[in-house]
Design a protein around this motif. Structure first.
Motif, PDB file in Angstrom:
ATOM      1  N   LYS A 158       0.836  -1.201   0.000  1.00  0.00           N
ATOM      2  CA  LYS A 158       0.000   0.000   0.000  1.00  0.00           C
ATOM      3  C   LYS A 158       0.868   1.248   0.000  1.00  0.00           C
ATOM      4  CE  LYS A 158      -4.000  -0.261   1.962  1.00  0.00           C
ATOM      5  NZ  LYS A 158      -5.064  -0.135   2.919  1.00  0.00           N
ATOM      6  N   LYS A 159       0.377   2.301  -0.620  1.00  0.00           N
ATOM      7  CA  LYS A 159       1.110   3.572  -0.633  1.00  0.00           C
ATOM      8  C   LYS A 159       1.076   4.227   0.743  1.00  0.00           C
ATOM      9  CE  LYS A 159       1.659   7.721  -3.369  1.00  0.00           C
ATOM     10  NZ  LYS A 159       1.233   8.463  -4.538  1.00  0.00           N
ATOM     11  N   THR A 160      -0.113   4.375   1.302  1.00  0.00           N
ATOM     12  CA  THR A 160      -0.275   4.857   2.673  1.00  0.00           C
ATOM     13  C   THR A 160      -1.332   3.993   3.351  1.00  0.00           C
ATOM     14  OG1 THR A 160      -1.985   6.458   2.076  1.00  0.00           O
ATOM     15  CG2 THR A 160       0.293   7.263   2.124  1.00  0.00           C
ATOM     16  N   PHE A 161      -1.324   4.009   4.662  1.00  0.00           N
ATOM     17  CA  PHE A 161      -2.271   3.209   5.418  1.00  0.00           C
ATOM     18  C   PHE A 161      -2.542   3.903   6.735  1.00  0.00           C
ATOM     19  CE2 PHE A 161       2.037   1.702   5.560  1.00  0.00           C
ATOM     20  CZ  PHE A 161       2.353   1.703   6.911  1.00  0.00           C
ATOM     21  N   THR A 162      -3.699   3.631   7.285  1.00  0.00           N
ATOM     22  CA  THR A 162      -4.093   4.266   8.544  1.00  0.00           C
ATOM     23  C   THR A 162      -3.655   3.400   9.719  1.00  0.00           C
ATOM     24  OG1 THR A 162      -6.237   3.164   8.620  1.00  0.00           O
ATOM     25  CG2 THR A 162      -6.126   5.293   7.452  1.00  0.00           C
ATOM     26  N   ARG A 163      -3.751   3.983  10.884  1.00  0.00           N
ATOM     27  CA  ARG A 163      -3.441   3.255  12.114  1.00  0.00           C
ATOM     28  C   ARG A 163      -4.385   2.063  12.259  1.00  0.00           C
ATOM     29  NH1 ARG A 163      -1.416   4.769  17.408  1.00  0.00           N
ATOM     30  NH2 ARG A 163      -2.446   3.486  18.969  1.00  0.00           N
ATOM     31  N   ARG A 164      -5.637   2.262  11.902  1.00  0.00           N
ATOM     32  CA  ARG A 164      -6.619   1.171  11.970  1.00  0.00           C
ATOM     33  C   ARG A 164      -6.233   0.031  11.018  1.00  0.00           C
ATOM     34  NH1 ARG A 164     -11.905   0.714  13.909  1.00  0.00           N
ATOM     35  NH2 ARG A 164     -13.204  -0.754  12.755  1.00  0.00           N
ATOM     36  N   ASP A 165      -5.779   0.381   9.797  1.00  0.00           N
ATOM     37  CA  ASP A 165      -5.305  -0.644   8.859  1.00  0.00           C
ATOM     38  C   ASP A 165      -4.159  -1.439   9.478  1.00  0.00           C
ATOM     39  OD1 ASP A 165      -7.070   0.188   6.849  1.00  0.00           O
ATOM     40  OD2 ASP A 165      -5.584   1.512   5.919  1.00  0.00           O
ATOM     41  N   LEU A 166      -3.236  -0.717  10.080  1.00  0.00           N
ATOM     42  CA  LEU A 166      -2.083  -1.344  10.714  1.00  0.00           C
ATOM     43  C   LEU A 166      -2.524  -2.301  11.819  1.00  0.00           C
ATOM     44  CD1 LEU A 166       0.908  -1.114  10.177  1.00  0.00           C
ATOM     45  CD2 LEU A 166       1.035   0.728  11.823  1.00  0.00           C
ATOM     46  N   GLN A 167      -3.489  -1.880  12.617  1.00  0.00           N
ATOM     47  CA  GLN A 167      -4.007  -2.739  13.681  1.00  0.00           C
ATOM     48  C   GLN A 167      -4.680  -3.984  13.108  1.00  0.00           C
ATOM     49  OE1 GLN A 167      -6.464  -0.094  15.984  1.00  0.00           O
ATOM     50  NE2 GLN A 167      -4.750   0.568  17.259  1.00  0.00           N
ATOM     51  N   LYS A 168      -5.384  -3.822  11.984  1.00  0.00           N
ATOM     52  CA  LYS A 168      -6.020  -4.977  11.333  1.00  0.00           C
ATOM     53  C   LYS A 168      -4.968  -5.946  10.803  1.00  0.00           C
ATOM     54  CE  LYS A 168     -10.403  -2.918   9.959  1.00  0.00           C
ATOM     55  NZ  LYS A 168     -11.258  -2.533   8.824  1.00  0.00           N
TER      56      LYS A 168
END
Length: 88
Positions: free
Chosen positions: A16-26
């Motif tokens: 992914k180019k960028t990702f959110t904290r929630r994505d990271l947690q998932k």
């Protein structure tokens, strides 16, 4: 070589180019072998570990709650893949 949670997450975020904290947690949730259907947004140790990855220059904070993988992070993921192939 054992695939660590950190390595599994790096492999996913590198796509992914960028990702959110929630994505990271998932990604971490799934890498731990848990079912994504039961995902709950949690705080605590996630924040500590994410901050550690930022200080290790694996990921970089772009904006509040938004991250991107660094070139160092991509390299770390590739080195683990190479080590895994060599050990086979």
């Amino acid at each position: 070589m054992k695939n660590t949670v950190k390595y599994k997450v790096i492999s996913q975020v590198a796509k992914k180019k960028t990702f959110t904290r929630r994505d990271l947690q998932k990604f971490i949730w799934v890498a731990q072998g848990l079912d994504i259907k039961n995902f709950t947004n949690r705080q605590g140790y996630y924040g500590t570990n994410i901050k550690g990855w930022v200080s290790d220059e694996i990921i970089d904070r772009v904006d509040r709650g938004v991250y991107k993988i660094t070139s160092h992070g991509k390299l770390e993921g590739k080195l683990k893949q190479i080590r895994k192939i060599i050990e086979q």
